[in-house]
Design a protein around this motif. Structure first.
Motif, PDB file in Angstrom:
ATOM      1  N   GLY A  94      35.591  34.868  45.487  1.00  0.00           N
ATOM      2  CA  GLY A  94      35.949  36.049  44.411  1.00  0.00           C
ATOM      3  C   GLY A  94      37.242  36.916  44.703  1.00  0.00           C
ATOM      4  O   GLY A  94      37.323  37.859  44.205  1.00  0.00           O
ATOM      5  N   LYS A  95      38.065  36.400  45.408  1.00  0.00           N
ATOM      6  CA  LYS A  95      39.447  36.837  45.823  1.00  0.00           C
ATOM      7  C   LYS A  95      40.608  36.473  44.649  1.00  0.00           C
ATOM      8  O   LYS A  95      40.479  35.386  44.554  1.00  0.00           O
ATOM      9  CB  LYS A  95      39.747  36.606  47.309  1.00  0.00           C
TER      10      LYS A  95
ATOM     11  N   ALA B 135      45.146  38.275  36.713  1.00  0.00           N
ATOM     12  CA  ALA B 135      44.147  39.261  37.156  1.00  0.00           C
ATOM     13  C   ALA B 135      42.861  38.376  37.253  1.00  0.00           C
ATOM     14  O   ALA B 135      41.809  39.041  37.861  1.00  0.00           O
ATOM     15  CB  ALA B 135      44.253  40.578  36.591  1.00  0.00           C
ATOM     16  N   ASN B 136      42.639  37.404  36.699  1.00  0.00           N
ATOM     17  CA  ASN B 136      41.091  36.844  36.466  1.00  0.00           C
ATOM     18  C   ASN B 136      41.219  35.160  37.269  1.00  0.00           C
ATOM     19  O   ASN B 136      40.406  34.609  36.665  1.00  0.00           O
ATOM     20  CB  ASN B 136      40.762  36.685  34.867  1.00  0.00           C
TER      21      ASN B 136
ATOM     22  N   GLU C  57      39.085  22.680  40.993  1.00  0.00           N
ATOM     23  CA  GLU C  57      37.902  22.911  41.212  1.00  0.00           C
ATOM     24  C   GLU C  57      37.568  24.054  42.484  1.00  0.00           C
ATOM     25  O   GLU C  57      36.497  24.254  42.924  1.00  0.00           O
ATOM     26  CB  GLU C  57      37.474  21.535  41.839  1.00  0.00           C
ATOM     27  N   THR C  58      38.402  24.476  43.028  1.00  0.00           N
ATOM     28  CA  THR C  58      38.488  25.349  44.204  1.00  0.00           C
ATOM     29  C   THR C  58      38.791  26.854  43.662  1.00  0.00           C
ATOM     30  O   THR C  58      38.631  27.811  44.478  1.00  0.00           O
ATOM     31  CB  THR C  58      39.527  25.151  45.209  1.00  0.00           C
ATOM     32  N   ILE C  59      38.756  26.890  42.333  1.00  0.00           N
ATOM     33  CA  ILE C  59      39.038  28.486  41.836  1.00  0.00           C
ATOM     34  C   ILE C  59      38.112  28.615  40.529  1.00  0.00           C
ATOM     35  O   ILE C  59      37.692  27.533  40.000  1.00  0.00           O
ATOM     36  CB  ILE C  59      40.693  28.681  41.417  1.00  0.00           C
ATOM     37  N   ASP C  60      37.992  30.065  40.136  1.00  0.00           N
ATOM     38  CA  ASP C  60      37.038  30.189  38.989  1.00  0.00           C
ATOM     39  C   ASP C  60      38.139  31.084  38.255  1.00  0.00           C
ATOM     40  O   ASP C  60      38.859  31.729  38.597  1.00  0.00           O
ATOM     41  CB  ASP C  60      35.981  31.041  39.184  1.00  0.00           C
TER      42      ASP C  60
END
Length: 592
Positions: free
Chosen positions: A148-149, A141-142, A185-188
């Protein structure tokens, strides 16, 4: 069904009245249901059963699969959950970039998987490819894209026999630096507590009876740990956790939440039992099934057959040529444990190339075979590096780099699995000096070492955790984690094409016995009071000694078998005997 937060007072009154007006036995007629959750974490691709001398030392996914099948004969309410760090770590995984492990998990019929930091080691794009091969959901979920998707399902709902189970996932934000940063690098990775609260609220609206958090967070220090989530978020019945390799024999209660974790690798799998009655979890228990206790479980024949097929496919992959060597790469046990070799230097160079570190150090005991001149295949690399170790970077001070070298050379001339193989540094190895004072002229990047400066240092995960008694490395925080040794070396050799590595010494071996200097004129003895008495040291010969690690004068004197007053007299520049001596400090000591 579960909706405790929004249950109205009117409904509560109606339920009470119904118990009074009608048969109370019928009001509790719902039989309690039992849910069994089988779980594992941090297996790092150790999927095969291992037996040694009649004792099972590795559980294996084949035995876990059979245990699940046996349970289902008695109870339809069985779930199998994976808390991550599964798709990477051993050649069976890395050579197919995780595909072989997905096939095994599919056959086992797991119900949900939360990715750990090492599951991103092939890159996020590859994890998305593997997700398409999975017959089970990835839940987290994080994990978000840059807009932000959510990139994975935050949760899933499982319809069991008579009740509903909600399972949401959380991945450690440490993934941003505990895999190669380029991999993610493409996600948080967002706040775990906020994501957990959002998931619990959504599942409560779905009227689930049980809420499970499937997390790769761990129980170490930090802001994003499973116990902090359990403390901050109400409504979670169970946390199935991974990441810190924590072994919880019977789980751990945090408020009303049970946390379960199996430890690491193939040492055990977990069994959690929940009792559910009238939409509520009424009982919780956790236990571990240790490898040694699984001997009577017959490995699942279908999983055994699949493992055999995978092995056949691996043989084809392992035969792939990755480069050529014009020289024999020396990995002989008697050599890598007593001296530098060209193979040890090649490995250390590959470590620097993969991480950008300033200093590389690995242990000779991790190199298990030589490679003859000629074609180099993946099988050569896997044979030489069979342990599945991965690279770890830390910011390490110069004094502890020197202490690590002194430790690695301390057993010479005996064979020592901790013998250091290095890159980025040069030094003199004074073999005739006593252990602890054998390293001199230490240079890092061509400049004299600064004992108090922190250098970016790369080693393997075993040594980073203090393995081979490199305890001076353990306290330093991890800067980043990288791929497995076999992957790093395969990529480096492919990049080089042809290897012509000849041994260019990075440690200059000096076998000359230290020259005992002529006795220096002794300073006038200084009487030093001790317990009301005065001790006047006798004149004596001296030698220069380099302090290997920070310690008190008394401790050093005790280690060398003389009174601390001798040090004070021989080193008049030391004004306070209570101050600690610094690593790298050169002082005079008596010659025995």
């Amino acid at each position: 069904m579960r909706n405790k937060r929004f249950m109205s007072l009117a409904l509560s009154i109606t339920m009470v009245l119904s118990l009074v007006l009608f048969n109370p036995i019928s009001a509790f007629a719902d039989d309690a249901k039992e849910l069994v959750i089988l779980h594992f974490n941090d297996t790092h691709a150790r999927v095969k059963s291992v037996e040694k001398d009649g004792v099972v030392t590795g559980v294996g996914f084949d035995r876990i699969a059979q245990y699940k099948q046996d349970l289902l004969k008695e109870n339809p309410n069985v779930l199998m959950l994976d808390a991550g760090d599964t798709l990477h770590g051993q050649p069976i995984a890395t050579l197919s970039q995780g595909e072989s492990i997905v096939k095994i998990l599919n056959l086992m019929g797991i119900d949900a998987f939360t990715p750990g930091n090492h599951d991103f080691n092939y890159g996020f794009a590859r994890l998305q490819e593997l997700e398409k091969m999975m017959n089970f959901p990835i839940v987290s979920a994080n994990v978000m894209d840059k807009s932000g998707k959510e990139v994975f399902k935050p949760y899933v709902i499982k319809e069991m026999d008579g009740f509903k189970v909600g399972i949401f996932g959380l991945s450690t934000p440490e993934t941003s630096y505990k895999t190669n940063p380029k991999n993610v690098e493409t996600i948080d990775f967002t706040d775990t507590i906020a994501a957990a609260k959002k998931s619990v609220e959504a599942l409560e609206k779905e009227n689930v009876d049980v809420i499970i958090a499937l997390t790769h967070l761990g129980l170490d220090q930090g802001d994003d740990t499973s116990d902090k989530v359990a403390e901050a978020v109400d409504g979670i019945d169970l946390v199935i956790d991974g990441h810190s390799h924590t072994t919880l024999e019977e789980g751990r209660m945090v408020k009303n939440t049970l946390i379960a974790s199996t430890g690491e690798y193939d040492k055990a799998f977990g069994i959690v039992t929940l009792k559910i009655a009238n939409g509520e979890v009424t009982e919780k228990s956790a236990k571990l099934m240790a490898a040694a206790d699984t001997k009577d479980i017959v490995p699942h024949p279908d999983v055994v057959a699949l493992l055999a097929d995978i092995d056949k496919g691996l043989n084809e992959i392992l035969s792939e040529k990755i480069g050529t060597s014009t020289v024999m790469l020396d990995g002989a046990r008697e050599n890598v444990r007593t001296k530098e070799t060209n193979f040890g230097q090649l490995v250390a160079d590959a470590m620097l190339d993969a991480t950008g570190a300033e200093v590389a150090l690995t242990n000779g005991g991790g190199i298990r075979a030589s490679i003859e001149a000629g074609d180099i295949t993946k099988n050569h690399i896997v044979t030489s590096f069979p342990f599945g170790n991965y690279l770890v970077t830390k910011e390490v001070k110069g004094k502890d780099i020197k202490a690590a070298l002194e430790h690695g050379l301390s057993k010479y001339p005996e064979q020592n699995g901790g013998f250091p193989h290095v890159a980025g540094i040069t030094f003199t190895f004074n073999t005739a000096n006593p252990a602890g004072s054998r390293v001199s002229d230490l240079m890092i990047g061509g400049s004299p070492v600064d004992m108090e400066k922190a250098y970016l240092f790369v080693t393997n995960d075993f040594m980073a955790a203090g393995g081979d008694d490199y305890t001076m490395l353990k306290p330093y925080a991890t800067v980043n984690e990288y791929a497995a040794f076999d992957e790093i070396l395969v990529n480096y050799i492919k990049k080089m094409g042809t290897i012509s590595t000849t041994l260019v010494p990075r440690m200059t071996v000096n076998e000359t016995a230290p020259v005992t200097p002529a006795p220096e004129p002794m300073p006038e003895p200084v009487p030093v009071p001790q317990d009301g008495k005065v001790i006047v040291p006798e004149p004596m010969e001296t030698m220069n000694y380099t302090v290997t690690s920070e310690m008190h004068m008394m401790e050093l004197a005790m280690n060398h078998g003389f009174a601390w007053q001798h040090i004070l007299v021989l080193n008049p520049e030391i004004s306070n005997p209570m101050l600690k001596l610094k690593a790298g400090q050169v002082i005079k000591l008596p010659v025995h």
